[in-house]
Design a protein around this motif. Structure first.
Motif, PDB file in Angstrom:
ATOM      1  N   TYR A 193     -12.736  -5.033  -6.823  1.00 11.63           N
ATOM      2  CA  TYR A 193     -12.333  -3.689  -7.254  1.00 11.63           C
ATOM      3  C   TYR A 193     -12.876  -2.775  -7.080  1.00 11.63           C
ATOM      4  CZ  TYR A 193     -11.713  -8.011  -9.942  1.00 11.63           C
ATOM      5  OH  TYR A 193     -11.143  -9.336 -10.325  1.00 11.63           O
TER       6      TYR A 193
ATOM      7  N   GLY B 218      -8.804  -0.087 -10.293  1.00 10.30           N
ATOM      8  CA  GLY B 218      -7.923  -0.757  -9.656  1.00 10.30           C
ATOM      9  C   GLY B 218      -8.816  -2.724  -9.346  1.00 10.30           C
TER      10      GLY B 218
ATOM     11  N   ALA C  77      -5.512   2.104 -11.319  1.00  7.01           N
ATOM     12  CA  ALA C  77      -5.303   3.345 -12.842  1.00  7.01           C
ATOM     13  C   ALA C  77      -4.206   4.529 -12.687  1.00  7.01           C
ATOM     14  CB  ALA C  77      -5.923   3.392 -13.253  1.00  7.01           C
TER      15      ALA C  77
ATOM     16  N   ARG D  85      -3.900   7.307  -8.412  1.00  6.87           N
ATOM     17  CA  ARG D  85      -3.069   6.769  -7.706  1.00  6.87           C
ATOM     18  C   ARG D  85      -2.995   7.734  -6.574  1.00  6.87           C
ATOM     19  NH1 ARG D  85       1.549   3.209 -11.447  1.00  6.87           N
ATOM     20  NH2 ARG D  85      -0.227   1.384 -12.026  1.00  6.87           N
TER      21      ARG D  85
ATOM     22  N   GLN E 266       7.861  -2.383  -6.869  1.00  9.69           N
ATOM     23  CA  GLN E 266       6.314  -2.076  -7.192  1.00  9.69           C
ATOM     24  C   GLN E 266       5.858  -0.832  -5.931  1.00  9.69           C
ATOM     25  OE1 GLN E 266       5.681  -6.696  -7.594  1.00  9.69           O
ATOM     26  NE2 GLN E 266       5.167  -6.364  -9.707  1.00  9.69           N
TER      27      GLN E 266
ATOM     28  N   GLY F 256      -5.474   2.117  -3.043  1.00 11.64           N
ATOM     29  CA  GLY F 256      -5.189   0.225  -2.893  1.00 11.64           C
ATOM     30  C   GLY F 256      -4.585   0.392  -1.189  1.00 11.64           C
TER      31      GLY F 256
ATOM     32  N   THR G 123       6.082  -9.412  -3.585  1.00  9.91           N
ATOM     33  CA  THR G 123       6.145  -7.279  -4.197  1.00  9.91           C
ATOM     34  C   THR G 123       7.852  -7.150  -4.681  1.00  9.91           C
ATOM     35  OG1 THR G 123       5.861  -5.151  -4.489  1.00  9.91           O
ATOM     36  CG2 THR G 123       6.525  -6.759  -2.609  1.00  9.91           C
TER      37      THR G 123
ATOM     38  N   GLN H 279      -2.447  -9.680  -6.660  1.00 10.82           N
ATOM     39  CA  GLN H 279      -2.440  -9.230  -7.553  1.00 10.82           C
ATOM     40  C   GLN H 279      -2.764  -7.507  -6.823  1.00 10.82           C
ATOM     41  OE1 GLN H 279      -4.121 -10.676 -11.298  1.00 10.82           O
ATOM     42  NE2 GLN H 279      -1.540 -10.825 -12.176  1.00 10.82           N
ATOM     43  N   LEU H 280      -2.360  -6.684  -7.356  1.00 14.18           N
ATOM     44  CA  LEU H 280      -3.044  -4.841  -6.665  1.00 14.18           C
ATOM     45  C   LEU H 280      -2.196  -4.462  -7.426  1.00 14.18           C
ATOM     46  CD1 LEU H 280      -4.390  -3.526  -4.543  1.00 14.18           C
ATOM     47  CD2 LEU H 280      -2.097  -2.795  -3.299  1.00 14.18           C
ATOM     48  N   TRP H 281      -3.655  -3.921  -8.116  1.00 13.51           N
ATOM     49  CA  TRP H 281      -3.321  -2.268  -8.995  1.00 13.51           C
ATOM     50  C   TRP H 281      -4.171  -1.290  -9.018  1.00 13.51           C
ATOM     51  CZ3 TRP H 281      -6.321  -0.905 -13.657  1.00 13.51           C
ATOM     52  CH2 TRP H 281      -5.759  -0.093 -14.485  1.00 13.51           C
TER      53      TRP H 281
END
Length: 149
Positions: free
Chosen positions: A49, A59, A78, A82, A114, A87, A110, A74-76
């Motif tokens: 994180y 993220g 905010a 970005r 994405q 990432g 993916t 999962q990859l995220w």
């Protein structure tokens, strides 16, 4: 649909909405079968994180390792954070920990809308593509040999 087979009649039902109690039976049954067939206890969660100074999650990279394989599920990041390399840092931290666990192959799925461009830039290659989700949308299975450049 009722069918008579063998000693007892069975009923097959089809649902458009989740049937949670039945789904739990399936999950539990599959879990038991998997445990009997493979060393599922060796599957280990792996999470990375990025947090702000006040502890807010900005993220994350979430997945698991098993044997020589690391799956990024999962990859995220905010939206407001970005484009700052977070990432990339998350994926690389995930991979590094997976390598420390003995993993040699990273993989992920993916959608075309994405992050396939990001993953390609990080050395992942498309191993398979599934078309047909919605017009112009595909899902990619991508892999990368870990420990390489």
């Amino acid at each position: 649909m009722r069918t008579d087979g063998g000693a007892a009649a069975v009923e097959l039902t089809v649902h458009d909405e989740p049937c949670r109690d039945a789904a739990e039976v399936i999950d539990d049954g599959l879990g038991t079968a998997n445990e009997a067939a493979a060393p599922m206890h060796e599957v280990r969660a792996l999470q990375c994180y990025v947090r702000s100074a006040d502890g807010q999650v900005l993220g994350g990279a979430v997945g698991r390792t098993w044997g020589l394989c690391a799956e990024l599920q999962q990859l995220w990041v905010a939206p407001t954070h970005r484009g700052q390399g977070l990432g990339t840092r998350l994926v690389r931290a995930f991979e590094q920990r997976a390598i420390e666990r003995g993993c040699r192959l990273g993989y992920l799925e993916t959608f075309s809308f994405q992050a396939p461009v990001l993953y390609r830039a990080l050395g992942y290659e498309v191993a398979a593509t599934i078309e047909g989700y919605a017009p112009g949308i595909a899902k990619h299975l991508m892999t990368r040999v870990l420990g390489g450049s």
